[in-house]
Design a protein around this motif. Sequence first.
Motif, PDB file in Angstrom:
ATOM      1  N   VAL A  34      76.706 -29.642  97.589  1.00 25.25           N
ATOM      2  CA  VAL A  34      75.934 -30.662  98.313  1.00 25.25           C
ATOM      3  C   VAL A  34      75.963 -30.497  99.654  1.00 25.25           C
ATOM      4  N   GLY A  35      74.773 -30.623 100.427  1.00 22.66           N
ATOM      5  CA  GLY A  35      74.633 -30.359 101.925  1.00 22.66           C
ATOM      6  C   GLY A  35      74.451 -31.435 102.533  1.00 22.66           C
ATOM      7  N   SER A  36      74.226 -31.704 103.774  1.00 21.88           N
ATOM      8  CA  SER A  36      74.213 -32.616 104.451  1.00 21.88           C
ATOM      9  C   SER A  36      73.497 -34.148 104.012  1.00 21.88           C
ATOM     10  N   GLU A  37      72.179 -33.721 103.549  1.00 20.16           N
ATOM     11  CA  GLU A  37      71.216 -34.668 102.837  1.00 20.16           C
ATOM     12  C   GLU A  37      71.919 -35.508 101.757  1.00 20.16           C
ATOM     13  N   GLY A  38      72.551 -34.599 100.638  1.00 21.47           N
ATOM     14  CA  GLY A  38      73.223 -35.277  99.546  1.00 21.47           C
ATOM     15  C   GLY A  38      74.348 -36.283 100.047  1.00 21.47           C
ATOM     16  N   ALA A  39      75.119 -35.643 100.956  1.00 23.96           N
ATOM     17  CA  ALA A  39      76.412 -36.235 101.447  1.00 23.96           C
ATOM     18  C   ALA A  39      75.843 -37.603 102.128  1.00 23.96           C
ATOM     19  N   ALA A  40      74.886 -37.625 102.743  1.00 21.87           N
ATOM     20  CA  ALA A  40      74.261 -38.677 103.606  1.00 21.87           C
ATOM     21  C   ALA A  40      74.014 -40.003 102.484  1.00 21.87           C
ATOM     22  N   ALA A  41      73.379 -39.428 101.262  1.00 15.76           N
ATOM     23  CA  ALA A  41      72.843 -40.493 100.401  1.00 15.76           C
ATOM     24  C   ALA A  41      74.156 -40.879  99.532  1.00 15.76           C
ATOM     25  N   LEU A  42      75.258 -40.159  99.416  1.00 15.13           N
ATOM     26  CA  LEU A  42      76.282 -40.679  98.594  1.00 15.13           C
ATOM     27  C   LEU A  42      77.066 -41.604  99.682  1.00 15.13           C
ATOM     28  N   ALA A  43      77.122 -41.362 100.877  1.00 17.86           N
ATOM     29  CA  ALA A  43      77.818 -42.125 101.792  1.00 17.86           C
ATOM     30  C   ALA A  43      77.131 -43.543 101.690  1.00 17.86           C
ATOM     31  N   GLU A  44      75.905 -43.593 101.784  1.00 17.41           N
ATOM     32  CA  GLU A  44      74.931 -44.915 101.778  1.00 17.41           C
ATOM     33  C   GLU A  44      75.145 -45.553 100.606  1.00 17.41           C
ATOM     34  N   ALA A  45      75.542 -44.658  99.473  1.00 21.29           N
ATOM     35  CA  ALA A  45      75.600 -45.488  98.133  1.00 21.29           C
ATOM     36  C   ALA A  45      77.414 -45.730  97.956  1.00 21.29           C
ATOM     37  N   SER A  46      78.123 -45.614  98.785  1.00 23.06           N
ATOM     38  CA  SER A  46      79.602 -45.637  98.458  1.00 23.06           C
ATOM     39  C   SER A  46      80.005 -47.168  98.566  1.00 23.06           C
ATOM     40  N   ASP A  47      79.267 -48.125  99.018  1.00 23.56           N
ATOM     41  CA  ASP A  47      79.716 -49.424  99.278  1.00 23.56           C
ATOM     42  C   ASP A  47      80.255 -49.989  98.068  1.00 23.56           C
ATOM     43  N   GLY A  48      80.213 -49.851  96.769  1.00 17.56           N
ATOM     44  CA  GLY A  48      80.852 -50.282  95.649  1.00 17.56           C
ATOM     45  C   GLY A  48      81.889 -49.411  95.342  1.00 17.56           C
TER      46      GLY A  48
END
Length: 116
Positions: A34-48
């Motif tokens: 996973v690169g920076s794009e995927g990591a950013a998407a996962l970070a944004e989805a980590s609220d729950g």
Amino acid sequence: SGFLGDDGATNLAKALQSPKGSKIYELLLMQHGVGSEGAAALAEASDGLRAFNGLDLAGIRSKEVTKVDAAARGFQLLEATVLARELRRPNAITDLNIGFSTAPEVLRILGYNDEL
């Protein structure tokens, strides 16, 4: 190839934000290409999530966690991206150990630059 990559991580992030995905509280993913794009998407989805790759998100959010030892945990891109997002919120972290061997990209994500 067996790796998730950015596309897979982005799709996983979308799934985490869905009604069924909201039932997932802990995610252990590691790097999986996973690169920076995927990591950013996962970070944004980590609220729950309560935990991500061993990072106690619930404790950080509740301000019960005051120390994060990124060096001992071997934080890389994914963990650093999620942690950086949490650090932008009110928190009680007073001790952040990033160690000497942390990759330059991880330092950049956490807000450090070459001028330090």
